[in-house]
Design an enzyme around this catalytic site. Structure first.
Site, short mmCIF file in Angstrom:
data_model
loop_
_atom_site.label_atom_id
_atom_site.label_comp_id
_atom_site.label_asym_id
_atom_site.label_seq_id
_atom_site.Cartn_x
_atom_site.Cartn_y
_atom_site.Cartn_z
CG ASP A 1 23.90 33.42 65.06
OD1 ASP A 1 23.07 32.79 65.76
OD2 ASP A 1 25.01 32.95 64.74
NE ARG B 1 3.19 18.59 49.80
CZ ARG B 1 2.53 19.73 49.94
NH1 ARG B 1 1.44 19.94 49.24
NH2 ARG B 1 2.97 20.66 50.77
CD GLN B 2 11.10 18.31 44.16
OE1 GLN B 2 10.24 19.16 44.14
NE2 GLN B 2 11.74 17.92 43.07
CG HIS C 1 3.17 12.84 49.10
ND1 HIS C 1 1.83 13.19 49.06
CD2 HIS C 1 3.61 12.85 47.83
CE1 HIS C 1 1.50 13.41 47.81
NE2 HIS C 1 2.55 13.22 47.05
CE LYS D 1 -8.34 16.67 36.81
NZ LYS D 1 -7.06 17.33 36.79
CG ASP E 1 -5.64 14.93 49.80
OD1 ASP E 1 -4.95 13.91 49.61
OD2 ASP E 1 -5.62 15.91 49.01
#
Ligand code: R5P
Length: 283
Positions: free
Chosen positions: A34, A89-90, A120, A182, A208
């Site tokens: 299963d 990451r959450q 992370h 940025k 990264d």
């Protein structure tokens, strides 16, 4: 020490065990008709210290890790090494109604000591009931880079959140590092460029923690190429590579990809085994 390697970390476990000259225990992993996972540790370890090494790349890896932990409940002391911890990451509730998935994973891990590699966000360590220590693999990536031939190299983090990765990888190499900043020029216009150092004519190594869809890395590669970088290399600790991430990087013009063996992929040319072995031999 007895070491058990889960199915997601076989090569890395072999390397750690070899470095420590420890007892490498063999387990059986299979699936019931299963689809349920079955594990059995085939060697006897009752009363001994045991270390389990298992990355969590997908849901099944998580279940297997929990099963291995439960099967070790007679160990005198249990260490759990999670080289890549998915769901990290959450690490907060971004929208109302969401779980903190990193907390879900951490709370389920019952051990005396937990080790992660470039998790992370280090705040996640606080969710483990056990003592939790995060290891840094970026100096190993730096060592690898040192033996490569580059033209006026520069290590770049794709954002200021990853700057410590660039700094740690470049330490003792005599290679400059920087991060992409940025700057909003107007309501519609944003300029992204290395904060302090121009890339024109230089080889750039982007570093990264994770390459997942490859979106962040591909965008960064294209940008640096447009700004006149000579060759662009992509380095990461955790090569998740979902879908066609690798192709995205090549389409963007990457020269080569450098990753570690927290997840065993073809580009996992840097091993984190020495980092893990050195902490295990001290406990
Ligand atoms: C983001 O916070 C991470 O450091 C990485 O930049 C990100 O997870 C990479 O994801 P992707 O490859 O999907 O862009």
């Amino acid at each position: 020490m007895n070491i058990i390697g889960g199915p997601a970390s076989q090569l890395l476990t072999g390397r750690v065990s070899d470095a420590l000259k420890s007892n490498l225990m063999i387990s059986e992993f299979k699936r019931f008709p299963d689809g349920e996972s079955y594990i059995r540790i085939l060697d006897d370890f009752a009363g001994d210290n045991v270390t389990i090494i298992q990355s969590i790349v997908n849901d099944s890896d998580f279940i297997v890790l929990l099963q291995l932990i439960d099967a070790c409940n007679e160990a005198a002391k249990l260490n759990v090494v999670i080289p890549y911890m998915g769901y990290a990451r959450q690490d907060k509730q971004f929208k109302k109604g969401e779980p903190i998935s990193a907390r879900v994973i951490a709370k389920a891990i019952e051990a005396d000591c937990v080790f992660t590699v470039n998790i992370h966000d280090e705040s996640i360590l606080g969710y483990f009931d056990a003592k939790a220590v995060n290891l840094d693999a970026t100096p190993m990536i730096g060592k690898y880079i040192k033996n490569m031939k580059f033209k006026d190299p520069l290590i770049v983090a794709p954002d200021d959140g990853a700057i410590s990765l660039a700094r740690n990888a470049s330490e003792n190499l005599g290679i400059d590092y920087d991060f992409l900043e940025k700057t909003r020029l107007s309501g519609e216009e944003v300029s992204i460029h290395p904060k302090n150092i121009a890339v024109k004519g230089r080889d750039v190594i982007i570093i990264d923690d994770i390459i997942s869809t490859g979106g962040t890395m591909a965008e960064t590669i294209s940008l640096l190429k447009k700004q006149g970088a000579h060759e662009v290399f992509a380095a990461c600790v955790h090569p998740v590579f979902s879908n066609n991430a690798i192709l995205k990087l090549f389409k963007a013009g990457v020269k080569a990809i450098i990753a570690t063996d927290t997840i065993d992929k073809g580009v996992s040319v840097v091993s984190v085994a020495p980092v893990i072995a050195s902490v295990l031999q001290d406990i």
